[in-house]
Enzyme design. Structure first.
Site, PDB file in Angstrom:
ATOM      1  N   LYS A  35       0.742  -1.353   0.125  1.00 34.61           N
ATOM      2  CA  LYS A  35      -0.158  -0.039  -0.022  1.00 34.61           C
ATOM      3  C   LYS A  35       0.825   1.230  -0.052  1.00 34.61           C
ATOM      4  O   LYS A  35       0.291   2.341  -0.345  1.00 34.61           O
ATOM      5  CB  LYS A  35      -1.069  -0.091   1.177  1.00 34.61           C
ATOM      6  CG  LYS A  35      -0.251  -0.042   2.574  1.00 34.61           C
ATOM      7  CD  LYS A  35      -1.215   0.165   3.778  1.00 34.61           C
ATOM      8  CE  LYS A  35      -0.429   0.532   4.928  1.00 34.61           C
ATOM      9  NZ  LYS A  35      -0.972  -0.234   6.060  1.00 34.61           N
ATOM     10  N   ARG A 130      -6.143   0.965  17.329  1.00 36.85           N
ATOM     11  CA  ARG A 130      -6.782   0.947  16.094  1.00 36.85           C
ATOM     12  C   ARG A 130      -7.749   0.038  15.898  1.00 36.85           C
ATOM     13  O   ARG A 130      -8.643  -0.043  16.602  1.00 36.85           O
ATOM     14  CB  ARG A 130      -5.710   1.096  15.108  1.00 36.85           C
ATOM     15  CG  ARG A 130      -6.065   1.780  13.759  1.00 36.85           C
ATOM     16  CD  ARG A 130      -4.730   1.766  12.542  1.00 36.85           C
ATOM     17  NE  ARG A 130      -4.879   0.508  12.154  1.00 36.85           N
ATOM     18  CZ  ARG A 130      -3.929   0.452  11.139  1.00 36.85           C
ATOM     19  NH1 ARG A 130      -3.414   1.411  10.462  1.00 36.85           N
ATOM     20  NH2 ARG A 130      -3.683  -0.707  10.420  1.00 36.85           N
TER      21      ARG A 130
HETATM   22  C1  LIG Z   1       0.168  -0.899   6.760  1.00 36.14           C
HETATM   23  C2  LIG Z   1       0.052  -1.958   7.474  1.00 36.14           C
HETATM   24  C3  LIG Z   1       1.287  -2.816   7.657  1.00 36.14           C
HETATM   25  C4  LIG Z   1       2.449  -2.491   7.201  1.00 36.14           C
HETATM   26  O1  LIG Z   1       3.007  -1.769   8.113  1.00 36.14           O
HETATM   27  P1  LIG Z   1       4.623  -1.036   8.134  1.00 36.14           P
HETATM   28  O2  LIG Z   1       4.945  -0.441   9.136  1.00 36.14           O
HETATM   29  O3  LIG Z   1       4.754  -0.425   6.779  1.00 36.14           O
HETATM   30  O4  LIG Z   1       5.630  -2.597   7.826  1.00 36.14           O
HETATM   31  C5  LIG Z   1       0.824  -4.000   8.414  1.00 36.14           C
HETATM   32  N1  LIG Z   1      -0.333  -4.519   8.713  1.00 36.14           N
HETATM   33  C6  LIG Z   1      -1.351  -3.579   8.821  1.00 36.14           C
HETATM   34  C7  LIG Z   1      -2.799  -4.080   9.478  1.00 36.14           C
HETATM   35  C8  LIG Z   1      -1.266  -2.492   7.960  1.00 36.14           C
HETATM   36  O5  LIG Z   1      -2.518  -1.641   7.707  1.00 36.14           O
END
Ligand SMILES: *Cc1c(COP(=O)(O)O)cnc(C)c1O
Length: 365
Positions: A35, A130
Site C-alpha cells: 500500500k 486502532r
Molecule cells: C500498513 C500495514 C502494515 C505494514 O506496516 P509497515 O509499518 O509499513 O510495515 C501491516 N499491517 C497492517 C494491518 C497495516 O495496515
C-alpha cells in the site's frame, strides 16, 4: 523535466530478501505490504522476487490491479472489508483481517454463494487502539467464526505503532500468542497464523525477543525504506535510499528572508513566521503540495533547507548548499513513508525504475 520518483528495484529486492531471510531463521513468514507505493507493478515484482510468502494491501483497488497483472501469490486484505464490498473481497482476496462479526457473516454468505472458502484473521487489539477486538471478546468471535461455513478462521493478528503509537513488546505479542493457544484449546483445532505486526516488530525479531508462536509479519516500510519510524531507527543491513524524488529548479534569485508588506494568511490558511537572515539565495523547484506531502521529504544535498511550499512551488534556501545550484538543475530529495505514499500516487510525478529488468523504464503509472 517532470518531477520524478527514482525507484531502485534492486535495492528493494535486496531489502526484501534480507528481511525474509531474517524472519525465516525464526520460522516466520513475511507478507510484502504494497500500500505504501500504490502497488506499482515493477515494485511488486521486486518484492515478489525478494521471496515474500504473500502480498498484502489495504486497498481493494490495488489488490485488483495486482491480480489483473498476474501476481499469483496469496493476498491478504489489511483493512477491515467494507460490508458493501464483500463480493469483491471474496473474488480477489485469499485472506482478510476482521474484527466485526457482521462483516465475517457477510463474507461467509458471499463465499458460499460463490462456492468458495474465504480465510479470516481475527484482529485483536493489544493496546494500540486502532482496529481489533478487545481480548475479552475474542473467544466468542472466534467460536462464532469457526462455526460459519464459507469462511475459515486461520488465525489471530494484531496491529501496533499506528494510532496509539504503542510499541510491540514481548508482553503484548506474548499475550496474542497465549490468546491464540487458549482459543485453539477451546476450538479443539490448531490455528495456522499468528500475525505479529509490521515493521515495528522487526526490532524484537533482531534482538531475539519476539515471542515464539508469532509466525507471520506484514512488512511495508522496512522493505521499502529500510527504516522503522516507530522505533526511530534505520534497520541495520538494509538500503535506506531505494527511493528518491527529483525536481527541477525554475527560479534562482537572491531575496530578502523577510516578506515585504502586511502579513495575512498563506494559501493554506496559516500565518507564516519568518526570521530575518538578510539576503539569501533561494531556489524554487517545480514541485508542490499537489504532488507530494512536503513534510515527508528532505533535500539530499547538504546545506539546502526547505523554507516553504505552495501547491506548485517548493522554495529552498540554497545559500549554504554544498554543491553549486544552477537554473535547470534537478534537486534530489529523500522520502519518508508518508512522502512515498503521496509521491507514488501523484500523476504529475514520473516513475523511473533503476536496476532489474526495468533500467530507466519510465511509466506514467
Ligand atoms: C500498513 C500495514 C502494515 C505494514 O506496516 P509497515 O509499518 O509499513 O510495515 C501491516 N499491517 C497492517 C494491518 C497495516 O495496515
Amino acid at each position: 523535466m517532470s518531477p520524478s520518483l527514482q525507484i531502485n528495484v534492486d535495492k528493494i529486492q535486496y531489502n526484501t530478501a534480507t528481511i525474509v531471510e531474517r524472519c525465516r531463521r525464526q520460522s516466520i513468514s513475511v507478507l510484502g505490504v504494497t500500500k505504501g507505493f500504490t502497488a506499482i507493478e515493477q515494485i511488486v515484482q521486486a518484492v515478489v522476487e525478494g521471496g515474500v510468502d504473500g502480498l498484502a494491501d489495504s486497498r481493494m483497488e490495488n489488490i485488483i490491479e495486482m491480480r489483473d497483472r498476474g501476481f499469483h501469490l496469496p493476498i491478504t486484505l489489511l483493512r477491515i472489508p467494507r460490508l458493501s464490498d464483500v463480493l469483491n473481497v471474496i473474488g480477489y482476496v485469499d485472506t482478510s483481517v476482521n474484527s466485526e462479526f457482521t462483516v465475517i457473516q457477510a463474507l461467509a454468505d458471499a463465499a458460499r454463494t460463490r462456492g468458495r472458502v474465504h480465510q479470516v484473521i481475527l484482529m485483536i487489539d493489544v493496546g494500540d487502539l486502532r482496529e481489533g477486538l478487545l481480548q475479552e471478546n475474542a473467544f466468542r468471535a472466534a467460536v462464532q467464526t469457526a462455526k460459519l461455513q464459507g469462511v475459515k478462521l486461520v488465525g489471530l493478528g494484531t496491529n501496533m505503532g499506528c494510532f496509539g503509537g504503542v510499541l510491540p513488546s514481548t508482553d503484548n505479542l506474548g499475550l496474542l500468542v497465549r490468546l491464540t493457544r487458549a482459543i485453539e484449546h477451546r476450538l479443539g483445532s490448531q490455528l495456522e497464523v499468528v500475525s505479529g505486526g509490521g515493521t515495528s516488530s522487526l526490532l524484537l525479531l533482531e534482538n531475539g525477543l519476539l515471542p515464539s508462536g508469532i509466525n507471520q509479519l506484514r512488512i511495508g516500510e522496512g522493505i521499502l525504506l529500510g527504516t522503522d519510524t516507530t522505533n526511530q531507527r534505520s534497520i541495520p543491513g538494509l538500503h535506506q535510499d531505494a527511493f528518491r524524488l527529483q525536481a527541477e529548479v525554475i527560479e534562482l534569485k537572491e531575496k530578502p528572508s523577510l516578506p515585504i508588506g502586511e502579513i495575512g494568511r498563506d494559501a493554506f490558511g496559516n500565518i507564516p513566521q519568518f526570521v530575518d537572515l538578510g539576503n539569501r539565495k533561494r531556489a524554487i523547484v517545480a514541485l508542490g503540495r499537489q504532488d507530494v506531502n512536503i513534510e515527508g521529504i528532505w533535500p539530499l544535498t547538504a546545506g539546502i533547507t526547505i523554507i516553504g511550499a505552495s501547491s506548485d512551488h517548493l522554495i529552498l534556501d540554497v545559500t549554504d548548499s554544498e554543491t553549486d545550484i544552477r537554473m535547470g538543475n534537478e534537486i534530489a530529495f529523500g522520502l519518508t513513508y508518508s512522502g512515498l505514499l503521496s509521491a507514488s500516487q501523484s500523476r504529475y510525478i514520473a516513475k523511473v525504475f533503476i536496476g532489474g529488468r526495468y533500467d530507466r523504464t519510465n511509466t506514467g503509472h
